[in-house]
Design a protein around this motif. Structure first.
Motif, PDB file in Angstrom:
ATOM      1  N   LYS A 164       0.679  -1.274  -0.057  1.00 51.65           N
ATOM      2  CA  LYS A 164      -0.092   0.036  -0.108  1.00 51.65           C
ATOM      3  C   LYS A 164       0.955   1.327  -0.130  1.00 51.65           C
ATOM      4  CE  LYS A 164      -3.659   0.150   2.729  1.00 51.65           C
ATOM      5  NZ  LYS A 164      -4.621   0.061   3.825  1.00 51.65           N
ATOM      6  N   PHE A 165       0.608   2.104  -1.062  1.00 51.28           N
ATOM      7  CA  PHE A 165       1.393   3.475  -0.878  1.00 51.28           C
ATOM      8  C   PHE A 165       0.441   4.418  -0.487  1.00 51.28           C
ATOM      9  CE2 PHE A 165       3.327   0.809  -4.307  1.00 51.28           C
ATOM     10  CZ  PHE A 165       4.817   1.027  -4.211  1.00 51.28           C
ATOM     11  N   ARG A 166       0.937   5.035   0.571  1.00 54.45           N
ATOM     12  CA  ARG A 166      -0.240   5.783   1.289  1.00 54.45           C
ATOM     13  C   ARG A 166      -0.041   7.250   0.961  1.00 54.45           C
ATOM     14  NH1 ARG A 166      -3.202   4.815   5.470  1.00 54.45           N
ATOM     15  NH2 ARG A 166      -2.481   6.791   6.492  1.00 54.45           N
ATOM     16  N   ASN A 167      -1.398   8.107   0.912  1.00 53.94           N
ATOM     17  CA  ASN A 167      -1.394   9.411   0.456  1.00 53.94           C
ATOM     18  C   ASN A 167      -0.690   9.622  -1.091  1.00 53.94           C
ATOM     19  OD1 ASN A 167      -2.809  10.289   2.799  1.00 53.94           O
ATOM     20  ND2 ASN A 167      -0.746   9.949   3.977  1.00 53.94           N
ATOM     21  N   LEU A 168      -0.713   8.639  -1.724  1.00 57.96           N
ATOM     22  CA  LEU A 168      -0.065   9.035  -3.192  1.00 57.96           C
ATOM     23  C   LEU A 168      -1.336   9.629  -4.177  1.00 57.96           C
ATOM     24  CD1 LEU A 168       2.210   8.013  -4.802  1.00 57.96           C
ATOM     25  CD2 LEU A 168       0.955   6.017  -5.863  1.00 57.96           C
ATOM     26  N   LYS A 169      -1.121  10.995  -4.028  1.00 50.43           N
ATOM     27  CA  LYS A 169      -2.220  11.879  -4.684  1.00 50.43           C
ATOM     28  C   LYS A 169      -2.420  11.473  -6.170  1.00 50.43           C
ATOM     29  CE  LYS A 169      -1.644  15.203  -0.824  1.00 50.43           C
ATOM     30  NZ  LYS A 169      -0.769  14.375  -0.161  1.00 50.43           N
ATOM     31  N   ASP A 170      -1.162  11.144  -6.853  1.00 51.58           N
ATOM     32  CA  ASP A 170      -1.268  11.408  -8.085  1.00 51.58           C
ATOM     33  C   ASP A 170      -1.011   9.609  -8.399  1.00 51.58           C
ATOM     34  OD1 ASP A 170      -1.167  11.386 -10.739  1.00 51.58           O
ATOM     35  OD2 ASP A 170       0.801  12.472 -11.085  1.00 51.58           O
ATOM     36  N   ASP A 171      -2.069   8.872  -8.702  1.00 54.51           N
ATOM     37  CA  ASP A 171      -2.108   7.526  -8.660  1.00 54.51           C
ATOM     38  C   ASP A 171      -1.322   7.302 -10.181  1.00 54.51           C
ATOM     39  OD1 ASP A 171      -2.712   4.788  -8.384  1.00 54.51           O
ATOM     40  OD2 ASP A 171      -3.817   5.071 -10.210  1.00 54.51           O
ATOM     41  N   THR A 172      -1.385   8.192 -11.028  1.00 50.13           N
ATOM     42  CA  THR A 172      -0.832   7.750 -12.553  1.00 50.13           C
ATOM     43  C   THR A 172       0.595   7.901 -12.579  1.00 50.13           C
ATOM     44  OG1 THR A 172      -0.982  10.274 -13.232  1.00 50.13           O
ATOM     45  CG2 THR A 172      -2.956   8.771 -13.691  1.00 50.13           C
ATOM     46  N   ALA A 173       1.249   8.513 -11.491  1.00 48.14           N
ATOM     47  CA  ALA A 173       2.705   8.784 -11.138  1.00 48.14           C
ATOM     48  C   ALA A 173       3.555   7.428 -10.922  1.00 48.14           C
ATOM     49  CB  ALA A 173       3.242   9.839 -10.234  1.00 48.14           C
ATOM     50  N   LEU A 174       2.439   6.422 -10.182  1.00 51.14           N
ATOM     51  CA  LEU A 174       3.146   5.212 -10.033  1.00 51.14           C
ATOM     52  C   LEU A 174       3.233   4.227 -11.346  1.00 51.14           C
ATOM     53  CD1 LEU A 174       4.115   3.098  -8.134  1.00 51.14           C
ATOM     54  CD2 LEU A 174       1.656   2.708  -7.268  1.00 51.14           C
ATOM     55  N   VAL A 230       3.963   0.597 -12.667  1.00 52.84           N
ATOM     56  CA  VAL A 230       4.386  -0.788 -11.936  1.00 52.84           C
ATOM     57  C   VAL A 230       4.879  -1.833 -13.074  1.00 52.84           C
ATOM     58  CG1 VAL A 230       3.556  -2.849 -10.764  1.00 52.84           C
ATOM     59  CG2 VAL A 230       2.637  -0.478 -10.245  1.00 52.84           C
ATOM     60  N   LYS A 231       5.880  -2.475 -12.914  1.00 54.20           N
ATOM     61  CA  LYS A 231       6.423  -3.529 -13.968  1.00 54.20           C
ATOM     62  C   LYS A 231       6.536  -4.874 -13.315  1.00 54.20           C
ATOM     63  CE  LYS A 231      10.252  -4.760 -16.947  1.00 54.20           C
ATOM     64  NZ  LYS A 231      11.581  -4.522 -17.332  1.00 54.20           N
ATOM     65  N   PRO A 232       5.350  -5.953 -13.680  1.00 52.95           N
ATOM     66  CA  PRO A 232       5.410  -7.113 -12.867  1.00 52.95           C
ATOM     67  C   PRO A 232       6.502  -8.025 -13.249  1.00 52.95           C
ATOM     68  CG  PRO A 232       3.230  -6.545 -13.959  1.00 52.95           C
ATOM     69  CD  PRO A 232       4.385  -5.599 -14.378  1.00 52.95           C
ATOM     70  N   LEU A 233       7.033  -8.788 -12.443  1.00 48.41           N
ATOM     71  CA  LEU A 233       8.061  -9.539 -12.854  1.00 48.41           C
ATOM     72  C   LEU A 233       7.453 -10.790 -13.500  1.00 48.41           C
ATOM     73  CD1 LEU A 233       9.969  -9.939  -9.306  1.00 48.41           C
ATOM     74  CD2 LEU A 233      10.637  -8.487 -11.160  1.00 48.41           C
ATOM     75  N   PRO A 234       8.456 -11.632 -14.103  1.00 47.57           N
ATOM     76  CA  PRO A 234       7.794 -12.561 -14.963  1.00 47.57           C
ATOM     77  C   PRO A 234       7.017 -13.808 -14.105  1.00 47.57           C
ATOM     78  CG  PRO A 234      10.093 -12.371 -15.462  1.00 47.57           C
ATOM     79  CD  PRO A 234       9.778 -11.423 -14.536  1.00 47.57           C
ATOM     80  N   THR A 235       5.709 -14.310 -14.670  1.00 48.68           N
ATOM     81  CA  THR A 235       4.781 -15.058 -14.084  1.00 48.68           C
ATOM     82  C   THR A 235       4.052 -14.495 -12.890  1.00 48.68           C
ATOM     83  OG1 THR A 235       6.554 -15.977 -12.195  1.00 48.68           O
ATOM     84  CG2 THR A 235       6.412 -16.870 -14.722  1.00 48.68           C
ATOM     85  N   THR A 236       4.204 -12.918 -12.922  1.00 50.07           N
ATOM     86  CA  THR A 236       3.407 -12.504 -11.677  1.00 50.07           C
ATOM     87  C   THR A 236       2.306 -11.824 -12.542  1.00 50.07           C
ATOM     88  OG1 THR A 236       5.303 -12.414 -10.373  1.00 50.07           O
ATOM     89  CG2 THR A 236       3.559 -10.702  -9.897  1.00 50.07           C
ATOM     90  N   ASP A 292       7.959   2.313  -9.544  1.00 46.09           N
ATOM     91  CA  ASP A 292       8.724   3.676 -10.014  1.00 46.09           C
ATOM     92  C   ASP A 292       7.576   4.936 -10.075  1.00 46.09           C
ATOM     93  OD1 ASP A 292      10.557   5.404 -11.229  1.00 46.09           O
ATOM     94  OD2 ASP A 292      10.708   4.078 -12.949  1.00 46.09           O
ATOM     95  N   VAL A 293       8.231   5.903  -9.469  1.00 40.73           N
ATOM     96  CA  VAL A 293       7.414   6.905  -9.212  1.00 40.73           C
ATOM     97  C   VAL A 293       7.967   8.246  -9.770  1.00 40.73           C
ATOM     98  CG1 VAL A 293       6.072   6.284  -7.172  1.00 40.73           C
ATOM     99  CG2 VAL A 293       8.098   7.755  -7.099  1.00 40.73           C
ATOM    100  N   ARG A 294       9.056   7.937 -10.479  1.00 42.49           N
ATOM    101  CA  ARG A 294       9.690   9.187 -11.273  1.00 42.49           C
ATOM    102  C   ARG A 294       8.930   9.696 -12.521  1.00 42.49           C
ATOM    103  NH1 ARG A 294      15.327   6.146 -12.917  1.00 42.49           N
ATOM    104  NH2 ARG A 294      13.761   4.748 -13.516  1.00 42.49           N
ATOM    105  N   ARG A 295       8.975  10.820 -12.558  1.00 44.73           N
ATOM    106  CA  ARG A 295       8.155  11.540 -13.647  1.00 44.73           C
ATOM    107  C   ARG A 295       9.171  11.511 -14.867  1.00 44.73           C
ATOM    108  NH1 ARG A 295       3.632  13.609 -11.283  1.00 44.73           N
ATOM    109  NH2 ARG A 295       3.663  13.857  -8.979  1.00 44.73           N
ATOM    110  N   PRO A 296       8.638  11.564 -16.081  1.00 44.20           N
ATOM    111  CA  PRO A 296       9.280  11.833 -17.315  1.00 44.20           C
ATOM    112  C   PRO A 296      10.048  13.122 -17.207  1.00 44.20           C
ATOM    113  CG  PRO A 296       7.017  11.099 -17.682  1.00 44.20           C
ATOM    114  CD  PRO A 296       6.866  11.376 -16.471  1.00 44.20           C
ATOM    115  N   ALA A 297      11.321  13.070 -17.948  1.00 48.49           N
ATOM    116  CA  ALA A 297      12.115  14.272 -17.811  1.00 48.49           C
ATOM    117  C   ALA A 297      11.473  15.225 -18.935  1.00 48.49           C
ATOM    118  CB  ALA A 297      13.357  14.090 -18.198  1.00 48.49           C
TER     119      ALA A 297
END
Length: 322
Positions: A268-278, A280-286, A317-322
């Motif tokens: 759980k990522f708490r108080n993540l106001k901008d959900d689109t910033a997160l 997610v890259k699943p690992l294989p078979t996940t 990853d929550v880094r925003r595009p440069a």
């Protein structure tokens, strides 16, 4: 003749300083070591605070007596003795604590080197493994793990192994490691609600990539009942700080080294106001399920009978595009 005698004495002292130093060292050893040994034993038996309190009370009486009688030399003796006492007992306590800590570390390392070979079978089989990880905005991480176990009554010594890894690029200092807190409770299936804290040992190591890894061994004893539950509570300050500060991505993964019937893993990522910033890259078979609860973003994966050694999870990853 007198001047000649003094010259001879002075020459003998200057001519053989090593012998004089050796004699002085022997004299100090004979006089001081028994006193320090007695004081060290006193500190170990009664504790640092009790010894210092008793000594200060005695010296305080002497100092008060000197004040009343107007004896400056008595007050000087009190002050000097008090300072020497504090310094000596503090050094003894520090040395003793350090020695005991080193001995404990060596004992735990020896125990951990033999643990995997104690039972020739699995450490213990797991019916259900559940983990809930909560990450605050500043990177502080809270983890709750709940493990329901299968019966193990063959009188082998049984244990569970819990591992947590910090993927930070920076090496953790000893102070950082001391801030990591955890607590383990064992609830017997025959007496639900009567959980008790169980003994644990731990060790720090590094992964192949140089990340800090904490392994905790939970010692269960020789018998585990069907349905016994071990609950773990972790708090790791700034564990995911680099992720939340948008410095670098972080992996959230699990790997089992024993038989597990089913597992459930939630982050759980708490108080993540901008959900689109997160991202997610699943690992294989996940397969990762994503949901939103108010200002929190929840990522969840689950499965049954995972193969040993297979890694499940995702990279966040929550880094925003440069």
């Amino acid at each position: 003749m007198v001047e000649l005698a003094w010259w001879v004495i002075g020459w003998s002292i200057r001519g053989d300083p090593m012998e004089t130093t050796t004699e002085l060292r022997k004299t100090l050893s004979r006089r001081l070591l028994p006193l320090l040994s007695d004081l060290e034993d006193l500190v170990y038996r009664h504790g640092y605070l009790r010894v210092v309190t008793s000594a200060v009370a005695t010296l305080g009486t002497i100092g008060l007596l000197g004040q009343v009688l107007g004896l400056a030399w008595l007050r000087t003796i009190f002050a000097t003795a008090a300072a020497c006492l504090f310094l000596t007992t503090a050094l003894i306590s520090f040395s003793g604590t350090r020695r005991l800590r080193d001995r404990l570390t060596q004992t735990e390392q020896l125990l951990h080197s033999y643990l995997p070979d104690l039972p020739q079978t699995d450490p213990v089989s797991i019916r259900r493994w559940k983990q809930e990880t909560s990450i605050e905005e500043n990177g502080d991480t809270w983890i709750r793990q709940e493990v329901a176990m299968a019966e193990a009554a063959d009188r082998h010594l049984r244990y569970l192994t819990f591992t947590a890894i910090c993927y930070s690029q920076n090496k953790l200092t000893n102070r950082d490691k001391r801030k990591v807190a955890y607590d383990f409770v064992h609830a017997m299936a025959s007496a639900p609600g009567s959980g008790v804290r169980i003994p644990t040992t731990s060790r720090w190591s590094e992964t192949e990539r140089g990340c800090s890894r904490l392994t905790v061994y939970v010692h269960l004893g020789r018998a585990v009942e069907e349905g016994d539950v071990v609950t773990a509570e972790w708090h790791w300050p700034k564990h995911s700080a680099e992720l939340m500060k948008e410095i670098r991505p972080e992996a959230f993964d699990i790997l089992f080294t024993t038989t597990v019937a089913e597992f459930d893993f939630q982050v759980k990522f708490r108080n993540l106001k901008d959900d689109t910033a997160l991202k997610v890259k699943p690992l294989p078979t996940t397969q990762v399920e994503r949901s939103r609860d108010g200002q929190d973003t929840i990522l969840r994966l689950s499965g049954t009978s995972p193969r040993r050694g297979d890694r499940f999870g995702f990279i966040a990853d929550v880094r925003r595009p440069a």
